[in-house]
Design an enzyme around this catalytic site. Structure first.
Site, PDB file in Angstrom:
ATOM      1  N   LYS A   1     -17.619   3.369  -0.791  1.00  0.00           N
ATOM      2  CA  LYS A   1     -17.439   1.815  -1.126  1.00  0.00           C
ATOM      3  C   LYS A   1     -16.048   1.831  -1.457  1.00  0.00           C
ATOM      4  O   LYS A   1     -15.462   0.582  -1.371  1.00  0.00           O
ATOM      5  CB  LYS A   1     -18.462   1.569  -2.250  1.00  0.00           C
ATOM      6  CG  LYS A   1     -19.700   1.381  -1.404  1.00  0.00           C
ATOM      7  CD  LYS A   1     -20.734   0.838  -2.694  1.00  0.00           C
ATOM      8  CE  LYS A   1     -21.419   2.349  -3.284  1.00  0.00           C
ATOM      9  NZ  LYS A   1     -22.016   3.123  -1.975  1.00  0.00           N
TER      10      LYS A   1
ATOM     11  N   ASN B   1     -31.478   4.622  -0.994  1.00  0.00           N
ATOM     12  CA  ASN B   1     -30.783   5.066   0.076  1.00  0.00           C
ATOM     13  C   ASN B   1     -30.612   3.846   1.244  1.00  0.00           C
ATOM     14  O   ASN B   1     -29.786   3.860   1.828  1.00  0.00           O
ATOM     15  CB  ASN B   1     -31.448   6.350   0.407  1.00  0.00           C
ATOM     16  CG  ASN B   1     -31.367   7.500  -0.273  1.00  0.00           C
ATOM     17  OD1 ASN B   1     -30.584   7.209  -1.390  1.00  0.00           O
ATOM     18  ND2 ASN B   1     -31.928   8.904  -0.319  1.00  0.00           N
TER      19      ASN B   1
ATOM     20  N   SER C   1      17.076  -9.510  -7.965  1.00  0.00           N
ATOM     21  CA  SER C   1      17.118  -8.328  -8.535  1.00  0.00           C
ATOM     22  C   SER C   1      17.425  -8.438  -9.961  1.00  0.00           C
ATOM     23  O   SER C   1      18.007  -9.461 -10.222  1.00  0.00           O
ATOM     24  CB  SER C   1      18.370  -7.375  -7.997  1.00  0.00           C
ATOM     25  OG  SER C   1      18.946  -6.453  -8.773  1.00  0.00           O
TER      26      SER C   1
ATOM     27  N   GLU D   1       8.028  -5.994   2.519  1.00  0.00           N
ATOM     28  CA  GLU D   1       8.020  -4.516   2.122  1.00  0.00           C
ATOM     29  C   GLU D   1       6.696  -4.105   1.588  1.00  0.00           C
ATOM     30  O   GLU D   1       6.367  -3.083   1.767  1.00  0.00           O
ATOM     31  CB  GLU D   1       9.065  -4.254   1.178  1.00  0.00           C
ATOM     32  CG  GLU D   1      10.546  -4.624   1.625  1.00  0.00           C
ATOM     33  CD  GLU D   1      11.751  -4.394   0.530  1.00  0.00           C
ATOM     34  OE1 GLU D   1      12.150  -3.258   0.317  1.00  0.00           O
ATOM     35  OE2 GLU D   1      11.837  -5.318  -0.135  1.00  0.00           O
TER      36      GLU D   1
ATOM     37  N   SER E   1     -21.387   4.140 -10.434  1.00  0.00           N
ATOM     38  CA  SER E   1     -20.458   3.209  -9.371  1.00  0.00           C
ATOM     39  C   SER E   1     -20.545   1.818  -9.508  1.00  0.00           C
ATOM     40  O   SER E   1     -19.921   0.995  -8.815  1.00  0.00           O
ATOM     41  CB  SER E   1     -21.141   3.527  -8.240  1.00  0.00           C
ATOM     42  OG  SER E   1     -22.593   3.230  -7.910  1.00  0.00           O
TER      43      SER E   1
ATOM     44  N   ASN F   1      15.558 -10.338  -1.941  1.00  0.00           N
ATOM     45  CA  ASN F   1      14.771  -9.125  -1.457  1.00  0.00           C
ATOM     46  C   ASN F   1      13.448  -9.819  -0.753  1.00  0.00           C
ATOM     47  O   ASN F   1      12.958 -10.304  -1.336  1.00  0.00           O
ATOM     48  CB  ASN F   1      14.568  -8.191  -2.562  1.00  0.00           C
ATOM     49  CG  ASN F   1      15.908  -7.627  -2.922  1.00  0.00           C
ATOM     50  OD1 ASN F   1      16.849  -7.272  -2.280  1.00  0.00           O
ATOM     51  ND2 ASN F   1      15.919  -7.090  -4.269  1.00  0.00           N
TER      52      ASN F   1
ATOM     53  N   GLN G   1     -21.639   7.799  -1.775  1.00  0.00           N
ATOM     54  CA  GLN G   1     -21.198   6.986  -2.745  1.00  0.00           C
ATOM     55  C   GLN G   1     -19.724   6.424  -2.502  1.00  0.00           C
ATOM     56  O   GLN G   1     -19.234   5.452  -3.034  1.00  0.00           O
ATOM     57  CB  GLN G   1     -21.795   7.303  -4.071  1.00  0.00           C
ATOM     58  CG  GLN G   1     -21.167   6.380  -5.174  1.00  0.00           C
ATOM     59  CD  GLN G   1     -22.019   6.634  -6.488  1.00  0.00           C
ATOM     60  OE1 GLN G   1     -23.054   6.490  -6.587  1.00  0.00           O
ATOM     61  NE2 GLN G   1     -21.240   7.210  -7.537  1.00  0.00           N
TER      62      GLN G   1
ATOM     63  N   THR H   1      15.163  -1.996  22.935  1.00  0.00           N
ATOM     64  CA  THR H   1      14.361  -0.700  23.141  1.00  0.00           C
ATOM     65  C   THR H   1      15.132   0.209  22.380  1.00  0.00           C
ATOM     66  O   THR H   1      16.405  -0.163  22.166  1.00  0.00           O
ATOM     67  CB  THR H   1      13.938  -0.327  24.527  1.00  0.00           C
ATOM     68  OG1 THR H   1      15.403   0.100  25.276  1.00  0.00           O
ATOM     69  CG2 THR H   1      13.383  -1.514  25.395  1.00  0.00           C
ATOM     70  N   HIS H   2      14.411   0.912  21.708  1.00  0.00           N
ATOM     71  CA  HIS H   2      15.145   1.891  20.751  1.00  0.00           C
ATOM     72  C   HIS H   2      16.135   1.233  19.849  1.00  0.00           C
ATOM     73  O   HIS H   2      17.086   1.925  19.282  1.00  0.00           O
ATOM     74  CB  HIS H   2      16.133   2.841  21.489  1.00  0.00           C
ATOM     75  CG  HIS H   2      15.294   3.658  22.919  1.00  0.00           C
ATOM     76  ND1 HIS H   2      14.689   4.760  22.522  1.00  0.00           N
ATOM     77  CD2 HIS H   2      15.378   2.952  24.170  1.00  0.00           C
ATOM     78  CE1 HIS H   2      14.091   4.950  23.895  1.00  0.00           C
ATOM     79  NE2 HIS H   2      14.533   4.076  24.971  1.00  0.00           N
TER      80      HIS H   2
ATOM     81  N   TYR I   1     -29.250  11.384   3.618  1.00  0.00           N
ATOM     82  CA  TYR I   1     -28.499  10.815   2.351  1.00  0.00           C
ATOM     83  C   TYR I   1     -28.002  11.917   1.501  1.00  0.00           C
ATOM     84  O   TYR I   1     -28.631  12.854   1.072  1.00  0.00           O
ATOM     85  CB  TYR I   1     -29.206   9.931   1.496  1.00  0.00           C
ATOM     86  CG  TYR I   1     -28.186   9.229   0.407  1.00  0.00           C
ATOM     87  CD1 TYR I   1     -27.544   8.345   0.839  1.00  0.00           C
ATOM     88  CD2 TYR I   1     -28.637   9.881  -0.690  1.00  0.00           C
ATOM     89  CE1 TYR I   1     -26.698   7.824  -0.296  1.00  0.00           C
ATOM     90  CE2 TYR I   1     -27.485   9.405  -1.735  1.00  0.00           C
ATOM     91  CZ  TYR I   1     -26.756   8.259  -1.605  1.00  0.00           C
ATOM     92  OH  TYR I   1     -25.919   7.901  -2.602  1.00  0.00           O
TER      93      TYR I   1
HETATM   94  N1  ARG Z   1     -24.999   4.663  -5.875  1.00  0.00           N
HETATM   95  C1  ARG Z   1     -25.597   5.237  -4.732  1.00  0.00           C
HETATM   96  C2  ARG Z   1     -24.715   5.219  -3.701  1.00  0.00           C
HETATM   97  O1  ARG Z   1     -23.663   4.250  -3.606  1.00  0.00           O
HETATM   98  C3  ARG Z   1     -26.773   4.357  -4.452  1.00  0.00           C
HETATM   99  C4  ARG Z   1     -27.783   5.582  -3.673  1.00  0.00           C
HETATM  100  C5  ARG Z   1     -28.174   6.607  -4.524  1.00  0.00           C
HETATM  101  N2  ARG Z   1     -29.167   7.229  -4.226  1.00  0.00           N
HETATM  102  C6  ARG Z   1     -29.380   8.357  -4.742  1.00  0.00           C
HETATM  103  N3  ARG Z   1     -30.466   9.141  -4.165  1.00  0.00           N
HETATM  104  N4  ARG Z   1     -28.866   8.963  -5.774  1.00  0.00           N
HETATM  105  O2  ARG Z   1     -24.903   5.831  -2.746  1.00  0.00           O
END
Ligand code: ARG
Length: 463
Positions: free
Chosen positions: A326, A111, A278, A291, A24, A286, A323, A156-157, A318
């Site tokens: 995010k 966690n 364009s 848009e 991540s 445009n 993950q 309206t409409h 957890y």
């Molecule tokens: N990268 C993990 C997340 O975003 C962090 C927590 C990971 N915890 C674990 N027990 N593998 O959630």
């Protein structure tokens, strides 16, 4: 390949495929300032409580500060084999200061660490969004003041309905975004409880002090259940909902800018700096930014759905599924802040063709309701008045008249109660001024609304 913290339990190397699949760091590196802030608070507390030595605590804090500087200056290399921002920083710390670094994670889990980081991140970003919304509200209010008195058709409409003040229309947008601003501000409460100390799920037996880390990190209290703390992402879902709804509001304004700038409407002229041409048709101008704001609503709604589905059916506590929280959060945040910026600029610079808007308001029998009200004032039951005026409008259409163009004698054929003062009653101005109730479009009511809005905006902090 870098050594993993779980090398004690698992044998052999993690598969490269899994590393690529599960990392991540490519996105959660964005949490680094908060991850480091949280770690510094945690290390100081460990030192104060004598869980690690004061000296170790000091060297951890010093190391983390150096790492933060390196990352700030882009001199830090993120290692995907170390999965995430937490392990990358902890690993770098231990490389830098040795054994003391290996004590940072005492009494803590990734966690509770990640739950903490994301909360602090959102707490800060929500403030930023609120201040952008303040800017947007300011732009709307300025326009509403600048065009005070000018008339537009209200719809309206998407059919002409009744005349209104342009300012009243702009203040309708103001109310939408005021609610958004309040929604973001209200989130601060739920973001003000610290989950740190919840450990992996059950807390820790080490004598840590949750109160002191919470205080140091600017929280006003503690979360109340360690299992909930590490598995709760309600605050992220709320954020994504607030973003989605705000983006939907932006898309409504954007849509009106798009249709109002067509030659069919021609109510507004968009600034050239916020339009594109364009590649083939030389004559084109445009409204692409508007848009795009409209189009990006799909992502914002999608991000909300994405997290809600991720959370559905998760067992306690957890789970790695979390993950997946995010990317939607980051994407929605970036989408919204970009969109607010563009719409604020666009609404600041857009030019209204007030002459054309007023002319449009005068067409399409927009004061027919006022004619019915005229009859009501002469004691005709509203349902009958409605029918009489309906027949008058039908007659006007046959003769290609606007309401005001119908001769009085013709009108009286539909009702003897109609007299020459009717023309004043069905004028645009008196139609508008008649709606002099709180929330109405009469100039007095709109002036009050603008004044209240200005006072409201003045007490909203800039940041
Ligand atoms: N990268 C993990 C997340 O975003 C962090 C927590 C990971 N915890 C674990 N027990 N593998 O959630």
């Amino acid at each position: 390949m870098t050594k993993k913290p779980w090398q004690g339990r698992l044998e052999g190397k993690t598969s490269i495929d899994l590393e690529r699949f599960s990392e991540s760091i490519s996105f959660d590196h964005r949490l680094y300032p908060y991850d480091i802030e949280g770690s510094i608070a945690h290390a100081r507390m460990l030192g104060e409580r004598g869980i690690i030595s004061e000296e170790d605590a000091r060297s951890i804090v010093g190391g983390l500060e150096r790492i933060r500087n390196m990352i700030d200056r882009k001199e830090f290399t993120w290692d995907p084999s170390l999965e995430d921002v937490h392990m990358n920083i902890e690993h770098a710390l231990t490389e830098m200061i040795g054994d003391a670094g290996a004590k940072l994670h005492t009494g803590r889990s990734r966690n509770d660490q990640v739950a903490l980081d994301l909360r602090i991140f959102l707490r800060e970003e929500v403030r930023g969004v609120a201040s952008l919304l303040k800017g947007l509200l300011g732009a709307l209010l300025n326009k509403a003041e600048a065009h005070f008195g000018s008339i537009a058709p209200g719809y309206t409409h998407l059919q002409r309905a009744q005349p209104i003040l342009i300012s009243h229309h702009l203040m309708a947008y103001f109310e939408m975004f005021r609610r958004d601003l309040e929604r973001f501000r209200a989130m601060t409460d739920r973001l003000s409880e610290s989950p740190l100390g919840s450990g992996a799920l059950a807390g820790t037996a080490l004598p840590i002090d949750r109160e002191s880390t919470a205080r140091e990190l600017g929280f006003s209290g503690l979360t109340r259940n360690s299992m909930d703390s590490v598995s709760d992402r309600d605050f992220a879902a709320e954020f994504l909902f607030a973003v989605a709804l705000c983006q939907i509001h932006l898309s409504r304004v954007a849509e009106e800018m798009v249709i109002w700038s067509t030659s069919e409407f021609a109510f507004v002229r968009l600034p050239d700096s916020y339009c594109t041409g364009s590649s083939m048709m030389p004559q084109k101008k445009n409204p692409d930014p508007a848009e795009l704001v409209r189009g990006k609503t799909g992502r914002a709604v999608g991000n909300l759905i994405s997290l809600l589905v991720t959370l559905k059916g998760l067992p306690m506590a957890y789970n790695r599924d979390l993950q997946e929280d995010k990317e939607p959060v980051f994407d929605s945040l970036d989408t919204l802040t970009g969109s607010i910026g563009i719409m604020t600029a666009l609404l600041t610079e857009v030019q209204f063709d007030t002459v054309r808007m007023e002319a449009a308001a005068a067409e399409g029998f927009s004061t027919a309701t006022d004619l019915a009200d005229y009859l009501v004032a002469r004691n005709v039951p509203f349902r009958q008045a409605h029918e009489i005026v309906g027949r008058i409008v039908k007659r006007c259409i046959e003769k290609s008249w606007e309401l005001q163009e119908m001769p009085l004698a013709e009108m009286r054929a539909f009702s003897e109660l109609i007299e020459s003062d009717v023309f004043e009653s069905i004028s645009l101005r008196s139609s508008i001024e008649g709606k002099d109730l709180p929330g109405g479009t009469a100039s007095g009511a709109v002036r009050n609304a603008i004044k209240e809005a200005r006072e409201y905006l003045d007490q909203i902090p800039d940041r």
